[in-house]
Motif scaffolding. Sequence first.
Motif, short mmCIF file in Angstrom:
data_model
loop_
_atom_site.label_atom_id
_atom_site.label_comp_id
_atom_site.label_asym_id
_atom_site.label_seq_id
_atom_site.Cartn_x
_atom_site.Cartn_y
_atom_site.Cartn_z
N GLU A 204 -6.47 1.30 -7.59
CA GLU A 204 -6.77 2.62 -7.04
C GLU A 204 -8.28 2.78 -7.09
O GLU A 204 -8.87 2.82 -8.17
N THR B 25 -5.31 9.63 -1.12
CA THR B 25 -5.65 8.56 -2.05
C THR B 25 -4.52 7.54 -2.07
O THR B 25 -3.36 7.90 -2.24
N SER B 26 -4.87 6.28 -1.87
CA SER B 26 -3.84 5.25 -1.79
C SER B 26 -3.95 4.27 -2.95
O SER B 26 -4.98 4.16 -3.62
N GLN B 27 -2.88 3.54 -3.16
CA GLN B 27 -2.80 2.52 -4.19
C GLN B 27 -2.44 1.21 -3.52
O GLN B 27 -1.54 1.15 -2.68
N LYS C 122 0.85 -1.18 0.00
CA LYS C 122 0.00 0.00 0.00
C LYS C 122 0.89 1.23 0.00
O LYS C 122 1.91 1.27 0.69
N GLU D 247 -0.79 7.78 -3.23
CA GLU D 247 -0.69 8.04 -4.67
C GLU D 247 0.44 9.02 -4.95
O GLU D 247 1.22 8.84 -5.89
N THR D 248 0.52 10.06 -4.14
CA THR D 248 1.63 11.00 -4.15
C THR D 248 1.97 11.29 -2.69
O THR D 248 1.12 11.06 -1.81
N SER E 12 -0.67 12.29 0.01
CA SER E 12 -2.02 12.17 -0.55
C SER E 12 -2.88 11.25 0.31
O SER E 12 -2.41 10.29 0.90
N THR F 156 -2.20 -3.54 -9.57
CA THR F 156 -2.25 -2.29 -8.80
C THR F 156 -3.69 -1.80 -8.84
O THR F 156 -4.33 -1.82 -9.90
#
Length: 245
Positions: free
Chosen positions: A142, A125-127, A116, A119-120, A123, A140
């Motif tokens: 998102e 927002t996770s990937q 995990k 994203e940046t 951020s 991957t």
Amino acid sequence: MKFPEQRPRTASGARGRPAGAPSPATPTAPRPQTADCNPTGRTASNLDGAAPYWNSYTYTASGQRATEKSNTGTPTTRTYCYDPARPHALAATTTGATCLGLTPQYAYDATGNTTKRAETPGSTTSQTLNWGAEGKLTKTTEGATATDYVYDADGELLIRRDPAGETVLYSGPNEVHVKGAKKWATRSYSIASVKIAVLTNESGTTKLSYVAGDGHGTSSLSLFQPDRDAGLLAVKGFTQRRSSW
């Protein structure tokens, strides 16, 4: 200019330096207006060139990145926070004053693969990253979208399917792309394992481009034939894209 997407590599957290290396702040100020790089000239107003930037870094005694400071615009310092149980594993980053109480933004499996990541940096927002039994990245994710990767018997990337509906078949220096009703191919040419040219018919017309890259194999300059228009991919010191044209 659209530069090709790099094939997946092992995901990692912050990039550090060898243990025992000195840990002063390390400024990067490409192309100042003045001819020398004297510290007195390292000011935002003295930057020059295309897509100028100026970041500074500090490191821990073990070589891990401690802070990253953006010196242009409103200066911002980002602190890198590590897992106390796994000192070399990045847990989170913050622009705040402390690492205490932060929700982990990065997670790892038992072998050290990133499962995990933000994203940046910073951020919300996770990937999510999934790994196969042979240590290869297989998916991957998102949000509700995912990209899948399939490998051949030798462990080389064979197929990539992305959420935009594009499927890519990799076969040596060749790539075959399918996206809906559109189909095209790309072939790379190399000398001594260094990519020097790319041939593609993505636009509907076959085009040849000569390319030059950095020491990591990332193509950053393209010269199109026969009109000789040029495309440039500009990156920061740690390969973060800053612009392309």
